[in-house]
Design an enzyme around this catalytic site. Sequence first.
Site, short mmCIF file in Angstrom:
data_model
loop_
_atom_site.label_atom_id
_atom_site.label_comp_id
_atom_site.label_asym_id
_atom_site.label_seq_id
_atom_site.Cartn_x
_atom_site.Cartn_y
_atom_site.Cartn_z
CE LYS A 164 17.64 -19.35 34.34
NZ LYS A 164 18.88 -19.33 35.11
CD GLU A 173 30.53 -8.71 38.56
OE1 GLU A 173 30.12 -9.67 37.88
OE2 GLU A 173 29.87 -7.66 38.72
NE ARG A 226 29.47 -5.88 35.80
CZ ARG A 226 28.26 -6.04 35.27
NH1 ARG A 226 28.09 -6.87 34.27
NH2 ARG A 226 27.24 -5.38 35.74
#
Length: 639
Positions: free
Chosen positions: A285, A371, A399
Site C-alpha cells: 500500500k 458485520e 449487511r
Amino acid sequence: MPEPTATPLLDQVITPADLRRLAPEQLRQLADELRQETIAAVACTGGHLGAGLGVVELTAALHYVFDTPDDVLIWDVGHQAYPHKILTGRRDRIRTLRQGGGLSGFTRRSESEYDPFGAAHSSTSISAALGFAVANKLAGRPGKAIAVIGDGAMSAGMAYEAMNNAEAAGNRLVVILNDNDMSIAPPVGGLSAYLSRIVSSREFLGLREILKRFARRLPRPMWQAARKTDEFARGMTMGGTLFEELGFYYVGPIDGHNLDHLIPVLENVRDAEEGPILVHVVTKKGKGYAPAEAAADKYHGVQKFDVVTGAQAKAPPGPPAYQNVFGDALAREGARDPAICAITAAMPSGTGVDRFAAAFPERSFDVGIAEQHAVTFAAGLAAQGMKPFCAIYSTFLQRAYDQVVHDVAIQNLPVRFAIDRAGLVGADGATHAGSFDLAYLCTLPNMVVMAAADEAELVHMTHTMALHDTGPSAVRYPRGSGTGVALPETPQRLEIGKGRIVREGKTVAILSLGTRLEDALKAAERLEAQGLSTTVADLRFAKPLDVALIRRLLTTHEVAITVEEGAVGGFGAHVLTLASDEGLIDAGLKLRTLRLPDHFQDHDKPEKQYAEAGLDAEAMVQAVLSALRHNSVGVGVAG
C-alpha cells in the site's frame, strides 16, 4: 506548485486497447507515469490514495493481458480503482473525483463500460464475477471475469461463500488476491516467481491433467492419495491449500510490483484450461510515494495534499467529530462499568472505538469486515451479562439486518448499536449514505432508537444506552463535526421515549429528529418573521415515540412538519401512523413529512445534498407555507 510530470507513454493511452499496443518493455515506464498521475490527481481532490498506489502495476498488467471490457474486471470495494479509471477513458475527468458532478470515488456501472459492476462495500467481487462468468458460460459467449479482492476483504464470509460455489465457472473465473498486508504469505523472490510461472503454464497444466486421468484409473485409495499428493506438494511450496480445498487452482504468491513476473503468469492464467484460478499477488500500500509508504495508514484516505512534501491540508479548528465524541463518551462509560465492551467491524478509528480500545484493549474487539458476526457476537456477550456497544456505520449495518432481527431483537438482548454516518455523507455518495437505518430499525419490536441533535445529546444518549438493560437500543449520528455546543461533564440519563421542546410557539410545530434541529431553528426564525409563531421540538426518540408530546403538538397547532435525515418509512411514517390511529388529523391539522427523496443521491458537499433533498431551513419554510397556503409575504390564501 511543482511543474506537472511529463507522461509521454500515458498520454498515448486513452483506453486499454491503446495500452495493449505497447511493447512489454514499455510497461515499467507506463506504470511509473500512471503512479505519478494518480498522486497528482488525488493531491487536487483528496480521496483514497494508498490502495490505488499499491495496485498500479497490477492494474496495468490486467488491462494489458486481458481483453477488457469483454473480459470483465471487477474491483472489490473500488477505492483502489483510480489508476483503473485513468486507463479506461476517464483521465480527462480524474481531477473531478468525489466532487459534485464529477467521477465517483468507487466503480460505477453508469460511469463506464469498464466498470461492469458497482462497488463500495467490501467482499462482493467474487460473487459478482462468478455471476458474469456463469452467465457467459450459459449463453455460450466468450469472456472471462476477473475479481480483484484484498486480503482485508477476505475476512468477510461472503468471499468464502462465493468461492465455495465458484467451481461452476471453470476457467472463466479468475480471482486476484491482492495481499497488501503480508497477512497471508510473503513472496519469496525469484523462486516464487519461477514456481508461479511453472505451475500456471500450459505445459504443466497439460501434464497434470494427463496424470490426473491416469490416476483416476487407479484404485480409489491410490487415486485419492495421488490427488492429495499434488495439492500437498503445491501447498507446501506455495501455500494456498485452503483455496485448493474450495476448488481453486492456486498460483502464487508473486510480487505484484514486478511486471516481469506478473505478465507471464497472468498470460498463463488467461490461456489456461484449468479453473477457476486464484492468483495470490503481494503488493505494498502506498507504493512509490515516500510520504505514503512512511505513514502508518499508508495514506489510505487523504485530504488535498502537497505532492512534494506530502503535507495534507488541515481542516480549520472547530468542534470535535461525532465519532470522537462517541469514542470518548464510551471510554468514560467503560471506566465506570467493567461490563461495557466495544465491537467494530474493521473501522476502529472511523467509529471512535479506537479511543475506547486505547483505555480498555481487553474489552475492545475489531472483528474485521464481518458485520454479521459482529452483531451476533455482541448478542452472545449480552446474553452472558456483558454490555456490548456494536459500533457500525449505518450503511454497513444493513449487511447484518437478519442478525439484528433474529439474534438481537427477537431475543430482546441489550445490545447497544452506535450508528455512525447516519444521513447523507458527502463525497462518498449513495453507497455510504446512512439513509435506511430509521426505517429498518424502527419497525422492530423491542428496539429503542435515538438520534442525537448535537454532540452533547450524543454524550447523554451514550450514557442512556449504557444504563438501558431491558432490550436493544441504538443511537444514530452523522459524519463530520458537531455543532460546537459545550460537552456535558456529567451525562444525563434520558427518559426512554421522551422528547424536548426547544422553542415554544402557537401556529406551526416542527418535529425534528437528529441534527436537522439546527436548520429547524433557523426555519422557525424565518417563519416568525412572517408572523407564524413556531414551536420546535427535538423528539430524541424515533422509537418509542413520545406519544404525549406528539399528541399535544398536533392538537394545538395549525400545521406540523416532521424532519428526519432518513428515507421514507422512518420517523415521519411512524408519526403519521400514530396520528392516523388516534384521529389527530381528523380535525383539519395540516401534517407534512420531510425526509430523504426516493432516489439515490450522488456525491457532493453535504450542505448541497441536504438542500437537494429538501431538508434545509429554506425547504422547511416552504413546506410550512405550502401547507398553510401562504404566499411569500404571509398573506393567507382562501382554501
